[in-house]
Enzyme design. Sequence first.
Site, PDB file in Angstrom:
ATOM      1  N   ASN A  10       0.872  -1.181   0.000  1.00  0.00           N
ATOM      2  CA  ASN A  10       0.000   0.000   0.000  1.00  0.00           C
ATOM      3  C   ASN A  10       0.908   1.229   0.000  1.00  0.00           C
ATOM      4  O   ASN A  10       1.507   1.557   1.009  1.00  0.00           O
ATOM      5  CB  ASN A  10      -0.884  -0.033   1.258  1.00  0.00           C
ATOM      6  N   LYS A  12       0.152   4.304  -0.300  1.00  0.00           N
ATOM      7  CA  LYS A  12      -0.477   5.505   0.277  1.00  0.00           C
ATOM      8  C   LYS A  12      -0.247   6.717  -0.644  1.00  0.00           C
ATOM      9  O   LYS A  12      -0.254   6.571  -1.863  1.00  0.00           O
ATOM     10  CB  LYS A  12       0.047   5.758   1.691  1.00  0.00           C
ATOM     11  N   HIS A  96      -9.532   1.019   4.827  1.00  0.00           N
ATOM     12  CA  HIS A  96      -8.258   1.167   5.543  1.00  0.00           C
ATOM     13  C   HIS A  96      -8.485   2.059   6.766  1.00  0.00           C
ATOM     14  O   HIS A  96      -9.302   2.985   6.725  1.00  0.00           O
ATOM     15  CB  HIS A  96      -7.212   1.788   4.605  1.00  0.00           C
ATOM     16  N   GLU A  98      -6.919   4.445   7.908  1.00  0.00           N
ATOM     17  CA  GLU A  98      -6.744   5.887   7.647  1.00  0.00           C
ATOM     18  C   GLU A  98      -8.002   6.475   7.005  1.00  0.00           C
ATOM     19  O   GLU A  98      -8.330   7.648   7.235  1.00  0.00           O
ATOM     20  CB  GLU A  98      -5.493   6.106   6.776  1.00  0.00           C
ATOM     21  N   GLU A 168      -5.319  -5.318  10.467  1.00  0.00           N
ATOM     22  CA  GLU A 168      -4.307  -4.289  10.697  1.00  0.00           C
ATOM     23  C   GLU A 168      -4.583  -3.605  12.032  1.00  0.00           C
ATOM     24  O   GLU A 168      -5.420  -2.679  12.089  1.00  0.00           O
ATOM     25  CB  GLU A 168      -4.354  -3.242   9.587  1.00  0.00           C
ATOM     26  N   GLY A 174       2.524   1.954  10.676  1.00  0.00           N
ATOM     27  CA  GLY A 174       3.461   3.061  10.532  1.00  0.00           C
ATOM     28  C   GLY A 174       4.163   3.449  11.828  1.00  0.00           C
ATOM     29  O   GLY A 174       4.802   4.499  11.897  1.00  0.00           O
ATOM     30  N   SER A 213       3.511  -2.519  10.215  1.00  0.00           N
ATOM     31  CA  SER A 213       4.963  -2.548  10.342  1.00  0.00           C
ATOM     32  C   SER A 213       5.586  -3.898   9.963  1.00  0.00           C
ATOM     33  O   SER A 213       6.514  -4.364  10.614  1.00  0.00           O
ATOM     34  CB  SER A 213       5.379  -2.127  11.761  1.00  0.00           C
TER      35      SER A 213
HETATM   36  C1  PEP Z   1      -0.648   0.028   5.936  1.00  0.00           C
HETATM   37  O1  PEP Z   1      -0.537   1.077   5.363  1.00  0.00           O
HETATM   38  O2  PEP Z   1      -1.663  -0.646   5.764  1.00  0.00           O
HETATM   39  C2  PEP Z   1       0.435  -0.414   6.819  1.00  0.00           C
HETATM   40  C3  PEP Z   1       0.322  -1.561   7.415  1.00  0.00           C
HETATM   41  O3  PEP Z   1       1.523   0.430   6.959  1.00  0.00           O
HETATM   42  P1  PEP Z   1       2.958   0.068   7.623  1.00  0.00           P
HETATM   43  O4  PEP Z   1       3.406  -1.235   6.999  1.00  0.00           O
HETATM   44  O5  PEP Z   1       3.833   1.203   7.277  1.00  0.00           O
HETATM   45  O6  PEP Z   1       2.735  -0.102   9.086  1.00  0.00           O
END
Ligand code: PEP
Length: 257
Positions: A10, A12, A96, A98, A168, A174, A213
């Site tokens: 992803n 972003k 997601h 976000e 997630e 992040g 992460s």
């Molecule tokens: C994500 O954007 O769904 C995500 C898991 O980001 P990161 O791997 O940076 O934690």
Amino acid sequence: MSRKPLMAGNWKMHKTIAESVDLVKKLAALTGAPADREILVCPPFTALAAAAQAAKGTAVQVGAQNMNDNLQGAFTGEVAPGMVKDAGATHVVIGHSERRQFYGETDALVNKKVRLALEQGLTPILCVGETLAEREAGKTFTVVERHVTEGLKALSAADVARVVIAYEPVWAIGTGKTATPDQAQEVHGFIRRKLEALFGNAAEKVRVLYGGSVKPDNVDALMAQPDIDGGLVGGASLKADDFARIVLFQAVAAPAK
Ligand code: PEP
């Protein structure tokens, strides 16, 4: 039943068109065409068509990070499901954290998008997961159960078999804090049992990705868990070397504690 792992990046709000094309080409060269796993990248809308073009003839698939919940109309600034398909996307990330957090996406809207994606022949990647406050309040399973049940509302078992779920935990996105393989498996196992209760045997076909992460140095232990069927990767998917290493994971048991 065995599920083919899916590693999804992803991106972003990162990467220009030229950078996206470059990353797809590098990733394809580094990963080759492994038959036992799937590779997906989700660039921003502006780079979707160019990335899909660059991915042609490689094992890299391209998805969108979002779509509107209508087929067309007066929705300034929005992108319709048919448009992302037209640009070459085969998958779409839906709900997601976000989007839930910054754009107020509700379970009802997420469910509408999941159903519309399926109708349009796109594979929805439904994101679910608890915040830190919810985990600390002991609400992880309640929240995840609600996201799964509401997100998949009114779907048939045949539809559900085509859905990908991404667990997630919001506190791990992040932040550099990863759920331990055991913590992740606990929730993935819970999701699988919930899917079984709701949709019977179709549950075995649903891939449940872990996101939060994921990095080259933790992917192997995460992928050794029985109900982790791949990853949704943010930061580490922006560098070809790192994401290629993640795609080429080798599932190994976590080191003894
Ligand atoms: C994500 O954007 O769904 C995500 C898991 O980001 P990161 O791997 O940076 O934690």
